[in-house]
Write a protein that holds these residues in place. Structure first.
Motif, PDB file in Angstrom:
ATOM      1  N   LYS A  41     -21.025 -32.229  -0.033  1.00 58.25           N
ATOM      2  CA  LYS A  41     -19.833 -31.379  -0.182  1.00 58.25           C
ATOM      3  C   LYS A  41     -20.000 -30.245  -1.175  1.00 58.25           C
ATOM      4  O   LYS A  41     -19.207 -29.312  -1.177  1.00 58.25           O
ATOM      5  CB  LYS A  41     -18.640 -32.237  -0.602  1.00 58.25           C
ATOM      6  CG  LYS A  41     -18.236 -33.236   0.458  1.00 58.25           C
ATOM      7  CD  LYS A  41     -17.023 -34.002   0.060  1.00 58.25           C
ATOM      8  CE  LYS A  41     -16.695 -35.002   1.166  1.00 58.25           C
ATOM      9  NZ  LYS A  41     -15.648 -35.913   0.771  1.00 58.25           N
ATOM     10  N   ASP A  42     -21.020 -30.298  -2.016  1.00 60.74           N
ATOM     11  CA  ASP A  42     -21.188 -29.307  -3.080  1.00 60.74           C
ATOM     12  C   ASP A  42     -22.428 -28.463  -2.808  1.00 60.74           C
ATOM     13  O   ASP A  42     -23.557 -28.901  -3.035  1.00 60.74           O
ATOM     14  CB  ASP A  42     -21.304 -30.023  -4.428  1.00 60.74           C
ATOM     15  CG  ASP A  42     -21.293 -29.076  -5.605  1.00 60.74           C
ATOM     16  OD1 ASP A  42     -21.450 -27.857  -5.414  1.00 60.74           O
ATOM     17  OD2 ASP A  42     -21.143 -29.558  -6.741  1.00 60.74           O
ATOM     18  N   ASP A  43     -22.222 -27.240  -2.336  1.00 57.88           N
ATOM     19  CA  ASP A  43     -23.339 -26.347  -2.001  1.00 57.88           C
ATOM     20  C   ASP A  43     -24.093 -25.817  -3.219  1.00 57.88           C
ATOM     21  O   ASP A  43     -25.137 -25.186  -3.067  1.00 57.88           O
ATOM     22  CB  ASP A  43     -22.841 -25.154  -1.179  1.00 57.88           C
ATOM     23  CG  ASP A  43     -22.453 -25.552   0.233  1.00 57.88           C
ATOM     24  OD1 ASP A  43     -22.917 -26.615   0.697  1.00 57.88           O
ATOM     25  OD2 ASP A  43     -21.690 -24.801   0.869  1.00 57.88           O
ATOM     26  N   SER A  44     -23.597 -26.074  -4.417  1.00 54.86           N
ATOM     27  CA  SER A  44     -24.290 -25.569  -5.607  1.00 54.86           C
ATOM     28  C   SER A  44     -25.632 -26.269  -5.833  1.00 54.86           C
ATOM     29  O   SER A  44     -26.457 -25.792  -6.610  1.00 54.86           O
ATOM     30  CB  SER A  44     -23.411 -25.715  -6.852  1.00 54.86           C
ATOM     31  OG  SER A  44     -23.259 -27.075  -7.208  1.00 54.86           O
ATOM     32  N   PHE A  45     -25.893 -27.377  -5.136  1.00 52.27           N
ATOM     33  CA  PHE A  45     -27.164 -28.088  -5.278  1.00 52.27           C
ATOM     34  C   PHE A  45     -28.244 -27.583  -4.318  1.00 52.27           C
ATOM     35  O   PHE A  45     -29.395 -27.984  -4.424  1.00 52.27           O
ATOM     36  CB  PHE A  45     -26.969 -29.596  -5.097  1.00 52.27           C
ATOM     37  CG  PHE A  45     -26.168 -30.221  -6.205  1.00 52.27           C
ATOM     38  CD1 PHE A  45     -26.648 -30.254  -7.506  1.00 52.27           C
ATOM     39  CD2 PHE A  45     -24.923 -30.762  -5.945  1.00 52.27           C
ATOM     40  CE1 PHE A  45     -25.914 -30.823  -8.527  1.00 52.27           C
ATOM     41  CE2 PHE A  45     -24.176 -31.342  -6.953  1.00 52.27           C
ATOM     42  CZ  PHE A  45     -24.670 -31.366  -8.256  1.00 52.27           C
ATOM     43  N   VAL A  46     -27.872 -26.709  -3.388  1.00 58.88           N
ATOM     44  CA  VAL A  46     -28.854 -26.134  -2.465  1.00 58.88           C
ATOM     45  C   VAL A  46     -29.875 -25.335  -3.268  1.00 58.88           C
ATOM     46  O   VAL A  46     -29.522 -24.596  -4.192  1.00 58.88           O
ATOM     47  CB  VAL A  46     -28.158 -25.241  -1.412  1.00 58.88           C
ATOM     48  CG1 VAL A  46     -29.179 -24.485  -0.577  1.00 58.88           C
ATOM     49  CG2 VAL A  46     -27.255 -26.078  -0.519  1.00 58.88           C
ATOM     50  N   ASP A  47     -31.151 -25.513  -2.950  1.00 60.81           N
ATOM     51  CA  ASP A  47     -32.291 -24.859  -3.616  1.00 60.81           C
ATOM     52  C   ASP A  47     -32.539 -25.362  -5.033  1.00 60.81           C
ATOM     53  O   ASP A  47     -33.299 -24.755  -5.783  1.00 60.81           O
ATOM     54  CB  ASP A  47     -32.151 -23.335  -3.619  1.00 60.81           C
ATOM     55  CG  ASP A  47     -32.208 -22.745  -2.221  1.00 60.81           C
ATOM     56  OD1 ASP A  47     -32.927 -23.308  -1.361  1.00 60.81           O
ATOM     57  OD2 ASP A  47     -31.535 -21.723  -1.974  1.00 60.81           O
ATOM     58  N   LYS A  48     -31.931 -26.484  -5.406  1.00 58.76           N
ATOM     59  CA  LYS A  48     -32.188 -27.107  -6.709  1.00 58.76           C
ATOM     60  C   LYS A  48     -33.297 -28.138  -6.554  1.00 58.76           C
ATOM     61  O   LYS A  48     -33.452 -28.773  -5.520  1.00 58.76           O
ATOM     62  CB  LYS A  48     -30.935 -27.792  -7.258  1.00 58.76           C
ATOM     63  CG  LYS A  48     -29.768 -26.863  -7.461  1.00 58.76           C
ATOM     64  CD  LYS A  48     -30.008 -25.908  -8.595  1.00 58.76           C
ATOM     65  CE  LYS A  48     -28.751 -25.069  -8.779  1.00 58.76           C
ATOM     66  NZ  LYS A  48     -28.908 -23.975  -9.654  1.00 58.76           N
ATOM     67  N   THR A  49     -34.060 -28.315  -7.629  1.00 60.50           N
ATOM     68  CA  THR A  49     -35.186 -29.243  -7.626  1.00 60.50           C
ATOM     69  C   THR A  49     -34.744 -30.597  -8.169  1.00 60.50           C
ATOM     70  O   THR A  49     -34.062 -30.681  -9.188  1.00 60.50           O
ATOM     71  CB  THR A  49     -36.345 -28.680  -8.472  1.00 60.50           C
ATOM     72  OG1 THR A  49     -36.712 -27.402  -7.933  1.00 60.50           O
ATOM     73  CG2 THR A  49     -37.542 -29.600  -8.454  1.00 60.50           C
ATOM     74  N   PHE A  50     -35.169 -31.643  -7.473  1.00 65.49           N
ATOM     75  CA  PHE A  50     -34.824 -33.011  -7.837  1.00 65.49           C
ATOM     76  C   PHE A  50     -36.084 -33.864  -7.909  1.00 65.49           C
ATOM     77  O   PHE A  50     -37.066 -33.592  -7.224  1.00 65.49           O
ATOM     78  CB  PHE A  50     -33.906 -33.633  -6.773  1.00 65.49           C
ATOM     79  CG  PHE A  50     -32.511 -33.098  -6.764  1.00 65.49           C
ATOM     80  CD1 PHE A  50     -31.516 -33.730  -7.478  1.00 65.49           C
ATOM     81  CD2 PHE A  50     -32.194 -31.966  -6.026  1.00 65.49           C
ATOM     82  CE1 PHE A  50     -30.212 -33.246  -7.452  1.00 65.49           C
ATOM     83  CE2 PHE A  50     -30.901 -31.476  -5.996  1.00 65.49           C
ATOM     84  CZ  PHE A  50     -29.910 -32.123  -6.709  1.00 65.49           C
ATOM     85  N   LYS A  51     -36.007 -34.910  -8.716  1.00 67.10           N
ATOM     86  CA  LYS A  51     -36.943 -36.024  -8.627  1.00 67.10           C
ATOM     87  C   LYS A  51     -36.244 -37.049  -7.762  1.00 67.10           C
ATOM     88  O   LYS A  51     -35.063 -37.333  -7.984  1.00 67.10           O
ATOM     89  CB  LYS A  51     -37.207 -36.654  -9.991  1.00 67.10           C
ATOM     90  CG  LYS A  51     -38.107 -35.893 -10.896  1.00 67.10           C
ATOM     91  CD  LYS A  51     -38.359 -36.757 -12.119  1.00 67.10           C
ATOM     92  CE  LYS A  51     -38.969 -35.976 -13.238  1.00 67.10           C
ATOM     93  NZ  LYS A  51     -39.156 -36.812 -14.426  1.00 67.10           N
TER      94      LYS A  51
END
Length: 76
Positions: A41-51
């Protein structure tokens, strides 16, 4: 844990691009990870790097098939 970039959530799948160029789609995500990072639901995480860490789970629809589930997720 592996490093991957979140690309999108579409049609029930979470897509990530890993450092080695592999793109994977995950059908499930652990509720704690989804609560912390509301990727659907939160597009602010698109293109963010995760482990992330994930596992293969037998599909309930077809026993010869597996689905991929995200078990842990941490924003880098």
């Amino acid at each position: 844990m592996e490093i991957a970039v979140f690309q999108y959530f579409k049609d029930g799948f979470y897509s990530f691009l890993f450092e080695d160029g592999l793109q994977m789609e995950f059908e499930e995500i652990h509720p704690k990870a989804l609560y912390k990072y509301n990727l659907n639901k939160d597009d602010s995480f698109v293109d963010k790097t995760f482990k992330l860490s994930y596992s293969e789970v037998p599909s309930s629809r077809d026993f010869d098939d597996v689905i991929y589930r995200i078990d842990r997720l941490e924003l880098v």
